[in-house]
Design a protein around this motif. Sequence first.
Motif, PDB file in Angstrom:
ATOM      1  N   LYS A  71       0.829  -1.205   0.000  1.00 44.86           N
ATOM      2  CA  LYS A  71       0.000   0.000   0.000  1.00 44.86           C
ATOM      3  C   LYS A  71       0.866   1.258   0.000  1.00 44.86           C
ATOM      4  O   LYS A  71       0.602   2.212  -0.741  1.00 44.86           O
ATOM      5  N   PHE A  72       1.905   1.260   0.831  1.00 40.64           N
ATOM      6  CA  PHE A  72       2.772   2.435   0.925  1.00 40.64           C
ATOM      7  C   PHE A  72       3.666   2.569  -0.306  1.00 40.64           C
ATOM      8  O   PHE A  72       3.994   3.680  -0.737  1.00 40.64           O
ATOM      9  N   LYS A  73       4.067   1.428  -0.883  1.00 38.98           N
ATOM     10  CA  LYS A  73       4.845   1.485  -2.119  1.00 38.98           C
ATOM     11  C   LYS A  73       4.012   2.058  -3.262  1.00 38.98           C
ATOM     12  O   LYS A  73       4.492   2.877  -4.053  1.00 38.98           O
ATOM     13  N   SER A  74       2.745   1.637  -3.326  1.00 36.62           N
ATOM     14  CA  SER A  74       1.840   2.167  -4.352  1.00 36.62           C
ATOM     15  C   SER A  74       1.579   3.645  -4.130  1.00 36.62           C
ATOM     16  O   SER A  74       1.495   4.423  -5.089  1.00 36.62           O
ATOM     17  N   LEU A  75       1.462   4.049  -2.864  1.00 33.27           N
ATOM     18  CA  LEU A  75       1.239   5.461  -2.545  1.00 33.27           C
ATOM     19  C   LEU A  75       2.400   6.315  -3.040  1.00 33.27           C
ATOM     20  O   LEU A  75       2.191   7.358  -3.676  1.00 33.27           O
ATOM     21  N   THR A  76       3.624   5.865  -2.760  1.00 33.57           N
ATOM     22  CA  THR A  76       4.798   6.616  -3.201  1.00 33.57           C
ATOM     23  C   THR A  76       4.839   6.737  -4.720  1.00 33.57           C
ATOM     24  O   THR A  76       5.117   7.813  -5.271  1.00 33.57           O
ATOM     25  N   ALA A  77       4.527   5.633  -5.410  1.00 37.73           N
ATOM     26  CA  ALA A  77       4.525   5.637  -6.869  1.00 37.73           C
ATOM     27  C   ALA A  77       3.451   6.576  -7.406  1.00 37.73           C
ATOM     28  O   ALA A  77       3.688   7.328  -8.370  1.00 37.73           O
ATOM     29  N   ASP A  78       2.279   6.572  -6.781  1.00 42.47           N
ATOM     30  CA  ASP A  78       1.188   7.445  -7.228  1.00 42.47           C
ATOM     31  C   ASP A  78       1.524   8.914  -7.005  1.00 42.47           C
ATOM     32  O   ASP A  78       1.246   9.762  -7.870  1.00 42.47           O
ATOM     33  N   LEU A  79       2.111   9.231  -5.859  1.00 43.16           N
ATOM     34  CA  LEU A  79       2.487  10.615  -5.574  1.00 43.16           C
ATOM     35  C   LEU A  79       3.560  11.102  -6.542  1.00 43.16           C
ATOM     36  O   LEU A  79       3.531  12.261  -6.995  1.00 43.16           O
ATOM     37  N   GLU A  80       4.515  10.239  -6.863  1.00 49.41           N
ATOM     38  CA  GLU A  80       5.553  10.600  -7.829  1.00 49.41           C
ATOM     39  C   GLU A  80       4.946  10.837  -9.205  1.00 49.41           C
ATOM     40  O   GLU A  80       5.345  11.776  -9.920  1.00 49.41           O
ATOM     41  N   ASP A  81       3.972  10.013  -9.584  1.00 48.61           N
ATOM     42  CA  ASP A  81       3.328  10.164 -10.892  1.00 48.61           C
ATOM     43  C   ASP A  81       2.560  11.483 -10.961  1.00 48.61           C
ATOM     44  O   ASP A  81       2.613  12.186 -11.978  1.00 48.61           O
ATOM     45  N   VAL A  82       1.851  11.826  -9.888  1.00 47.85           N
ATOM     46  CA  VAL A  82       1.104  13.089  -9.860  1.00 47.85           C
ATOM     47  C   VAL A  82       2.058  14.278  -9.949  1.00 47.85           C
ATOM     48  O   VAL A  82       1.810  15.241 -10.685  1.00 47.85           O
ATOM     49  N   ALA A  83       3.161  14.214  -9.201  1.00 49.43           N
ATOM     50  CA  ALA A  83       4.148  15.307  -9.229  1.00 49.43           C
ATOM     51  C   ALA A  83       4.759  15.449 -10.612  1.00 49.43           C
ATOM     52  O   ALA A  83       4.999  16.574 -11.088  1.00 49.43           O
ATOM     53  N   ARG A  84       5.013  14.313 -11.272  1.00 48.86           N
ATOM     54  CA  ARG A  84       5.583  14.342 -12.613  1.00 48.86           C
ATOM     55  C   ARG A  84       4.603  14.974 -13.609  1.00 48.86           C
ATOM     56  O   ARG A  84       4.983  15.828 -14.419  1.00 48.86           O
ATOM     57  N   GLN A  85       3.352  14.553 -13.534  1.00 47.88           N
ATOM     58  CA  GLN A  85       2.344  15.125 -14.433  1.00 47.88           C
ATOM     59  C   GLN A  85       2.141  16.614 -14.174  1.00 47.88           C
ATOM     60  O   GLN A  85       1.972  17.405 -15.113  1.00 47.88           O
TER      61      GLN A  85
END
Length: 232
Positions: free
Chosen positions: A113-127
């Motif tokens: 869950k926390f690994k997915s959260l980090t990946a999602d936050l990075e994706d949002v920041a990138r976009q």
Amino acid sequence: MLEDVLAFERKMTVFARDVQRGTLSHFPSLREFREENTHINCEYLQDAIIEMQTAFGKRFSEFREEKSTLSFPVTPLDIDPCQLNMSAFPGVSQPDLEIELADIADKDLWMSKFKSLTADLEDVARQKAVLAREHKWSDIENLPKPDKLVFETWNAIPDTYMNMKTYAFGVLSIFGSTYLCEQIFSSMNDIKSKYRSRLTDDSLQSCLKLKVTSYSPDIEKLCSDVQKQKSH
């Protein structure tokens, strides 16, 4: 928020050096003005930036001191529990919190869950960075909200790790400024005016929630739960 504050402090150091060198690479309008007017006091500008940086550092000094605490909701397993500020959350037991952190570290289901959260936050920041570069501000508003992603992650964690959840939600509830508090009081005065002075506290709370948050009630579900009145 924490990363933005620290990044801005570092940028002000770059700005001060740029003015000190006289290159003005980060101030194109000022550089153009200097070409037409040679009398520019760069030393004054440098002092002004340094003074701003000092004031900014004092104002947000607690951000740096509480970096581990503020990072807990996103990366709880990367933080030494001894570095967490427990005084602000008296309802949390530090020994129990340490045991919960040790226990959840071996649970792949919750770790993911926390690994997915980090990946999602990075994706949002990138976009967000790409859209900002292209000046597509309206598209940025349509991106997933980081705070919502964090809350959804912690809501998925079972209550077995209640001390962790309580601590995380406590950190997430910290106000970055008094703006939200002032907004709530202003809205409350508008809602509970002299013409609606008999409004109950429960109704007032519901009205405030609709006014100052992105909460969107499921009208159809609420209507279906209400007993329909039969005509006489």
